[in-house]
Design a protein around this motif. Structure first.
Motif, PDB file in Angstrom:
ATOM      1  N   LEU A  95       0.827  -1.211   0.000  1.00 26.26           N
ATOM      2  CA  LEU A  95       0.000   0.000   0.000  1.00 26.26           C
ATOM      3  C   LEU A  95       0.857   1.255   0.000  1.00 26.26           C
ATOM      4  O   LEU A  95       1.819   1.356   0.754  1.00 26.26           O
ATOM      5  N   LEU A  96       0.473   2.195  -0.847  1.00 33.79           N
ATOM      6  CA  LEU A  96       1.118   3.503  -0.902  1.00 33.79           C
ATOM      7  C   LEU A  96       0.036   4.562  -1.070  1.00 33.79           C
ATOM      8  O   LEU A  96      -0.961   4.339  -1.758  1.00 33.79           O
ATOM      9  N   PRO A  97       0.246   5.744  -0.486  1.00 29.51           N
ATOM     10  CA  PRO A  97      -0.731   6.823  -0.685  1.00 29.51           C
ATOM     11  C   PRO A  97      -0.639   7.370  -2.111  1.00 29.51           C
ATOM     12  O   PRO A  97       0.408   7.304  -2.750  1.00 29.51           O
ATOM     13  N   CYS A  98      -1.733   7.912  -2.586  1.00 30.27           N
ATOM     14  CA  CYS A  98      -1.763   8.547  -3.901  1.00 30.27           C
ATOM     15  C   CYS A  98      -0.715   9.659  -3.929  1.00 30.27           C
ATOM     16  O   CYS A  98      -0.619  10.451  -2.999  1.00 30.27           O
ATOM     17  N   ARG A  99       0.033   9.709  -5.012  1.00 30.20           N
ATOM     18  CA  ARG A  99       1.102  10.724  -5.107  1.00 30.20           C
ATOM     19  C   ARG A  99       0.551  12.139  -5.284  1.00 30.20           C
ATOM     20  O   ARG A  99       1.260  13.126  -5.123  1.00 30.20           O
ATOM     21  N   ARG A 100      -0.725  12.243  -5.577  1.00 31.41           N
ATOM     22  CA  ARG A 100      -1.354  13.565  -5.709  1.00 31.41           C
ATOM     23  C   ARG A 100      -2.015  14.018  -4.416  1.00 31.41           C
ATOM     24  O   ARG A 100      -2.713  15.012  -4.391  1.00 31.41           O
ATOM     25  N   HIS A 101      -1.853  13.234  -3.368  1.00 34.14           N
ATOM     26  CA  HIS A 101      -2.333  13.585  -2.021  1.00 34.14           C
ATOM     27  C   HIS A 101      -3.851  13.743  -1.932  1.00 34.14           C
ATOM     28  O   HIS A 101      -4.346  14.617  -1.234  1.00 34.14           O
ATOM     29  N   CYS A 102      -4.576  12.864  -2.620  1.00 37.43           N
ATOM     30  CA  CYS A 102      -6.040  12.922  -2.533  1.00 37.43           C
ATOM     31  C   CYS A 102      -6.558  12.207  -1.290  1.00 37.43           C
ATOM     32  O   CYS A 102      -7.731  12.308  -0.963  1.00 37.43           O
ATOM     33  N   GLY A 103      -5.686  11.477  -0.618  1.00 36.22           N
ATOM     34  CA  GLY A 103      -6.084  10.748   0.581  1.00 36.22           C
ATOM     35  C   GLY A 103      -6.269   9.255   0.355  1.00 36.22           C
ATOM     36  O   GLY A 103      -6.379   8.491   1.304  1.00 36.22           O
ATOM     37  N   ALA A 104      -6.290   8.822  -0.896  1.00 38.49           N
ATOM     38  CA  ALA A 104      -6.443   7.390  -1.187  1.00 38.49           C
ATOM     39  C   ALA A 104      -5.144   6.652  -0.880  1.00 38.49           C
ATOM     40  O   ALA A 104      -4.057   7.148  -1.167  1.00 38.49           O
TER      41      ALA A 104
END
Length: 117
Positions: A64-73
């Motif tokens: 798991l990694l967070p979305c690189r655009r920081h949307c929270g997903a």
């Protein structure tokens, strides 16, 4: 259950005390580099020796990694490509033709329109 680590059977603990089969299984299996482990990431069925697991975890497509655009997903790596065109923080051209590229979320909430006018 015996481990043949380095070609020799391990039937004793680290102090040389002889272990019964149950003790051997519970004690040695927690540290044995030759012990076969399943990847803990949901969706991954990879089996690796304990000594190889760290390397696998770094490259596992199910980690798991967070979305690189920081949307929270927070998504498995293998889903990031399909998430990109759906991400609410993806860049889009301003429909009011101001020339800016803004996050879709700023268009949806009206914050860019207030600045653009």
């Amino acid at each position: 259950l015996a481990c043949f680590d380095g070609g020799r059977a391990v039937l004793a603990d680290e102090f040389g005390a002889r272990l019964g089969w149950r003790d051997m299984a519970s004690e040695h299996s927690r540290v044995c580099p030759q012990y076969l482990l399943g990847c803990p990431n949901t969706g991954c069925t990879m089996l690796k020796l304990r000594r190889q697991m760290r390397e696998h975890l770094v490259s596992c497509a199910s980690r798991l990694l967070p979305c690189r655009r920081h949307c929270g997903a927070v998504l498995p790596v293998k889903e990031h490509k399909s998430h990109a065109p759906l991400c609410p923080m993806r860049p889009v051209a301003c429909p009011l033709a101001c020339g800016e590229t803004v996050a879709l979320a700023r268009l949806d909430d009206g914050s860019h329109a207030a600045e653009c006018a």
